[in-house]
Design an enzyme around this catalytic site. Structure first.
Site, PDB file in Angstrom:
ATOM      1  N   ASN A   1      70.390  12.089  61.249  1.00  0.00           N
ATOM      2  CA  ASN A   1      69.964  12.000  62.648  1.00  0.00           C
ATOM      3  C   ASN A   1      70.215  13.355  63.303  1.00  0.00           C
ATOM      4  O   ASN A   1      71.342  13.692  63.638  1.00  0.00           O
ATOM      5  CB  ASN A   1      70.750  10.899  63.363  1.00  0.00           C
ATOM      6  CG  ASN A   1      70.402  10.815  64.847  1.00  0.00           C
ATOM      7  OD1 ASN A   1      69.409  11.380  65.300  1.00  0.00           O
ATOM      8  ND2 ASN A   1      71.228  10.109  65.597  1.00  0.00           N
ATOM      9  N   TRP A   2      69.138  14.128  63.452  1.00  0.00           N
ATOM     10  CA  TRP A   2      69.295  15.480  63.979  1.00  0.00           C
ATOM     11  C   TRP A   2      69.514  15.514  65.488  1.00  0.00           C
ATOM     12  O   TRP A   2      69.796  16.575  66.043  1.00  0.00           O
ATOM     13  CB  TRP A   2      68.066  16.316  63.620  1.00  0.00           C
ATOM     14  CG  TRP A   2      67.869  16.527  62.153  1.00  0.00           C
ATOM     15  CD1 TRP A   2      68.705  16.141  61.140  1.00  0.00           C
ATOM     16  CD2 TRP A   2      66.763  17.172  61.513  1.00  0.00           C
ATOM     17  NE1 TRP A   2      68.196  16.512  59.921  1.00  0.00           N
ATOM     18  CE2 TRP A   2      67.006  17.146  60.123  1.00  0.00           C
ATOM     19  CE3 TRP A   2      65.586  17.770  61.985  1.00  0.00           C
ATOM     20  CZ2 TRP A   2      66.115  17.687  59.200  1.00  0.00           C
ATOM     21  CZ3 TRP A   2      64.696  18.304  61.063  1.00  0.00           C
ATOM     22  CH2 TRP A   2      64.966  18.277  59.687  1.00  0.00           C
ATOM     23  N   LYS A   3      69.346  14.388  66.139  1.00  0.00           N
ATOM     24  CA  LYS A   3      69.514  14.294  67.600  1.00  0.00           C
ATOM     25  C   LYS A   3      68.654  15.364  68.293  1.00  0.00           C
ATOM     26  O   LYS A   3      67.561  15.659  67.830  1.00  0.00           O
ATOM     27  CB  LYS A   3      70.989  14.356  67.974  1.00  0.00           C
ATOM     28  CG  LYS A   3      71.808  13.284  67.253  1.00  0.00           C
ATOM     29  CD  LYS A   3      73.225  13.139  67.767  1.00  0.00           C
ATOM     30  CE  LYS A   3      73.952  12.061  67.005  1.00  0.00           C
ATOM     31  NZ  LYS A   3      75.312  11.835  67.530  1.00  0.00           N
TER      32      LYS A   3
ATOM     33  N   GLU B   1      78.234   2.093  63.780  1.00  0.00           N
ATOM     34  CA  GLU B   1      78.697   3.381  64.293  1.00  0.00           C
ATOM     35  C   GLU B   1      79.735   3.142  65.379  1.00  0.00           C
ATOM     36  O   GLU B   1      79.386   2.905  66.528  1.00  0.00           O
ATOM     37  CB  GLU B   1      77.523   4.196  64.836  1.00  0.00           C
ATOM     38  CG  GLU B   1      76.484   3.404  65.642  1.00  0.00           C
ATOM     39  CD  GLU B   1      75.662   4.277  66.551  1.00  0.00           C
ATOM     40  OE1 GLU B   1      75.422   5.432  66.208  1.00  0.00           O
ATOM     41  OE2 GLU B   1      75.280   3.787  67.624  1.00  0.00           O
TER      42      GLU B   1
ATOM     43  N   SER C   1      80.746   9.880  62.087  1.00  0.00           N
ATOM     44  CA  SER C   1      81.259  11.162  61.592  1.00  0.00           C
ATOM     45  C   SER C   1      81.489  11.180  60.087  1.00  0.00           C
ATOM     46  O   SER C   1      82.481  11.724  59.596  1.00  0.00           O
ATOM     47  CB  SER C   1      82.554  11.552  62.328  1.00  0.00           C
ATOM     48  OG  SER C   1      82.292  11.807  63.693  1.00  0.00           O
TER      49      SER C   1
ATOM     50  N   GLY D   1      75.202  12.495  61.518  1.00  0.00           N
ATOM     51  CA  GLY D   1      74.881  13.308  62.682  1.00  0.00           C
ATOM     52  C   GLY D   1      75.024  14.785  62.382  1.00  0.00           C
ATOM     53  O   GLY D   1      74.183  15.392  61.729  1.00  0.00           O
ATOM     54  N   GLY D   2      76.119  15.392  62.834  1.00  0.00           N
ATOM     55  CA  GLY D   2      76.302  16.836  62.723  1.00  0.00           C
ATOM     56  C   GLY D   2      76.179  17.377  61.316  1.00  0.00           C
ATOM     57  O   GLY D   2      75.613  18.452  61.093  1.00  0.00           O
TER      58      GLY D   2
END
Length: 254
Positions: A9-11, A167, A212, A233-234
């Site tokens: 998920n690159w947001k 999540e 995370s 995510g990150g």
């Protein structure tokens, strides 16, 4: 055997140049294993570019959100027909940032899941508790309510085509991570909850961990019985980290 899914998920991150470099890195080393799905979900404005750059690479494309409406005067929104036209296969729905920042309710999320299933795309339904809710011992009740809202809307038979991502809100973007035991407890509870409506659906459902997960903790999390992948995510913005997670996912299927 359930599918193992690693979804990036690159947001709201990326430029045309950085996305090209990221995909070059990912496609150079993505593992190909039966039952493993590698997925990237870029910002909507880059979906066409990502689909073109991936070509025949073993990576599928998803969106981060969608409207439940088929078309019309909804400025700033995009429809499932548009996502289909761009070759998307998955849609992330009910992410905690959509729930908290954009005030999406359980009913809103259920509507989107319903519309996504009808369109033939796969919803990734995000559920999870805040830190306050966890400290109050409300985790399982909160998650059950979020899952039940969708099951009641679409029915257990159609729910078989949903992917869930647990999540814990307190572990998103904070560097904090649920322990493998904490994550497993919630994943097992979700599966047990669904088994009450349909055992076959519960057994086959992929439940991802989305708090995370990174290169350092992926293997231990993915070794848990009811964790079937990750919503990343990150770490999905760094090709080497993302590939390490993908490799751990591939190993978990052996």
């Amino acid at each position: 055997m359930r599918k193992t899914i690693v979804a990036g998920n690159w947001k709201m991150n990326g430029t045309s140049e950085s996305i090209r470099a990221l995909l070059d890195g990912i496609t150079a080393g993505v593992p190909v294993v039966d039952g493993l799905v590698t997925l990237v979900c870029p910002p909507a404005v880059y979906l066409s570019q990502v689909k073109e750059l991936l070509g025949n690479a073993p990576v599928v494309v998803g969106a981060q959100n969608v409207s439940a409406q088929p078309k019309g005067a909804f400025t700033g929104e995009w429809s499932l027909e548009m996502l289909q036209d761009l070759g998307c296969e998955y849609v992330i729905l009910g992410h905690s940032e959509r729930r908290s920042l954009f005030k999406e309710t359980d009913a809103d999320v259920a509507d989107k899941v319903d519309a996504t299933l009808t369109a033939g795309l796969t919803p990734i339904l995000c559920v999870g508790e805040t830190l306050t809710q966890r400290e109050a011992g409300e985790t399982l009740a909160v998650v059950a309510t979020q899952v039940d809202a969708v099951v009641q809307r679409v029915g257990i038979e159609r729910f078989a085509s949903v992917v869930i991502a647990y999540e814990p809100v307190w572990a998103i973007g904070t560097g904090l991570t649920a322990t493998p035991e904490q994550a497993q407890e919630v994943h097992a509870a979700i599966r047990a909850r669904l088994a009450g409506s349909g055992m076959k659906v519960a057994d086959k459902l992929s439940i991802l961990y989305g708090g995370s997960m990174n290169a350092g903790n992926a293997a231990e999390l993915l070794a848990q019985q009811d964790i079937d992948g990750g919503l990343i995510g990150g770490a999905s913005l760094k090709a080497d980290e993302f590939l390490t997670i993908c490799a751990a996912a591939a190993e978990s299927r052996k």
